[in-house]
Design an enzyme around this catalytic site. Structure first.
Site, PDB file in Angstrom:
ATOM      1  CG  ASN A 167      -0.425  -0.274   2.514  1.00  0.00           C
ATOM      2  OD1 ASN A 167       0.612  -0.922   2.637  1.00  0.00           O
ATOM      3  ND2 ASN A 167      -1.095   0.203   3.545  1.00  0.00           N
TER       4      ASN A 167
ATOM      5  CD  GLU B 208      -1.529   4.605   4.684  1.00  0.00           C
ATOM      6  OE1 GLU B 208      -1.031   5.432   5.471  1.00  0.00           O
ATOM      7  OE2 GLU B 208      -2.233   3.638   5.056  1.00  0.00           O
TER       8      GLU B 208
ATOM      9  CB  CYS C  36      -5.338  -1.254  -1.755  1.00  0.00           C
ATOM     10  SG  CYS C  36      -6.644  -0.630  -0.705  1.00  0.00           S
TER      11      CYS C  36
ATOM     12  CD  GLU D  64      -5.521  -5.811  -1.537  1.00  0.00           C
ATOM     13  OE1 GLU D  64      -4.992  -4.699  -1.359  1.00  0.00           O
ATOM     14  OE2 GLU D  64      -6.250  -6.351  -0.694  1.00  0.00           O
TER      15      GLU D  64
ATOM     16  CB  CYS E 296      -8.848  -4.273  -3.697  1.00  0.00           C
ATOM     17  SG  CYS E 296      -7.694  -2.880  -3.625  1.00  0.00           S
TER      18      CYS E 296
HETATM   19  N1  THU Z   1      -5.251  -1.711   2.629  1.00  0.00           N
HETATM   20  C1  THU Z   1      -4.687  -2.468   1.639  1.00  0.00           C
HETATM   21  O1  THU Z   1      -3.617  -2.119   1.109  1.00  0.00           O
HETATM   22  N2  THU Z   1      -5.325  -3.584   1.246  1.00  0.00           N
HETATM   23  C2  THU Z   1      -6.445  -4.078   1.831  1.00  0.00           C
HETATM   24  O2  THU Z   1      -6.914  -5.131   1.440  1.00  0.00           O
HETATM   25  C3  THU Z   1      -7.076  -3.351   2.938  1.00  0.00           C
HETATM   26  C4  THU Z   1      -6.497  -2.029   3.267  1.00  0.00           C
HETATM   27  C5  THU Z   1      -4.539  -0.506   3.068  1.00  0.00           C
HETATM   28  C6  THU Z   1      -5.144   0.801   2.687  1.00  0.00           C
HETATM   29  C7  THU Z   1      -4.554   1.722   3.728  1.00  0.00           C
HETATM   30  O3  THU Z   1      -3.273   2.159   3.282  1.00  0.00           O
HETATM   31  C8  THU Z   1      -4.382   0.845   4.947  1.00  0.00           C
HETATM   32  O4  THU Z   1      -4.443  -0.484   4.485  1.00  0.00           O
HETATM   33  C9  THU Z   1      -5.458   1.037   6.025  1.00  0.00           C
HETATM   34  O5  THU Z   1      -6.720   0.947   5.483  1.00  0.00           O
END
Ligand code: THU
Length: 132
Positions: free
Chosen positions: A43, A45, A54, A56, A90
């Protein structure tokens, strides 16, 4: 040795490079694609929170950028004992490149695993086939 240990290793390496200074919730994902290669992502941010991406989505972007188009199976993992399940957006992104029986392996850092199909995660999905 698990049949998905290579995916777990790739997702773990990606997760360890996650950029998650706001949520402090690092996630890694790894795809086994139809070309036999593994594509991983973390991920990413952003200070403008909605612009975050995310793990994925990052992994799918890596796969597509390399020319592959089909997901054979996928691992998603976070930290600790929690099983991270793909968010709604996702699930749709995965569905674009995966038939309904493709398995998504949710893996916890303590080794717990739960495998589901994308069809279970996103039933009655709208997919590319609907556009003919
Ligand atoms: N996040 C993911 O990367 N994949 C997921 O399946 C669930 C959430 C990330 C998004 C964000 O950066 C952090 O987790 C908290 O939500």
């Amino acid at each position: 040795m698990s049949e998905i240990s290579d995916l777990i290793e790739a997702a773990t390496l990606a997760r360890d490079n996650a950029y998650a200074p706001y949520s402090k919730f690092a996630v890694g994902a790894a795809i086994r694609a139809e070309d036999g290669r593994i594509y991983a992502g973390a991920n990413v941010e952003n200070a403008a929170f909605p612009q975050g991406q995310c793990a994925e989505a990052t992994a799918i972007g890596a796969m597509v950028s390399a020319g592959a188009r089909r997901i054979l199976e996928m691992v998603v993992l976070g930290e600790g004992a929690v099983l991270v399940t793909p968010c709604g957006g996702c699930r749709q992104r995965i569905r674009e490149f995966a038939g309904r029986d493709v398995r998504i392996h949710l893996v916890a850092a303590d080794g717990a695993q739960h495998s589901v199909t994308i069809g279970e995660l996103l039933p009655l999905a709208f997919g590319p086939e609907h556009l003919g």
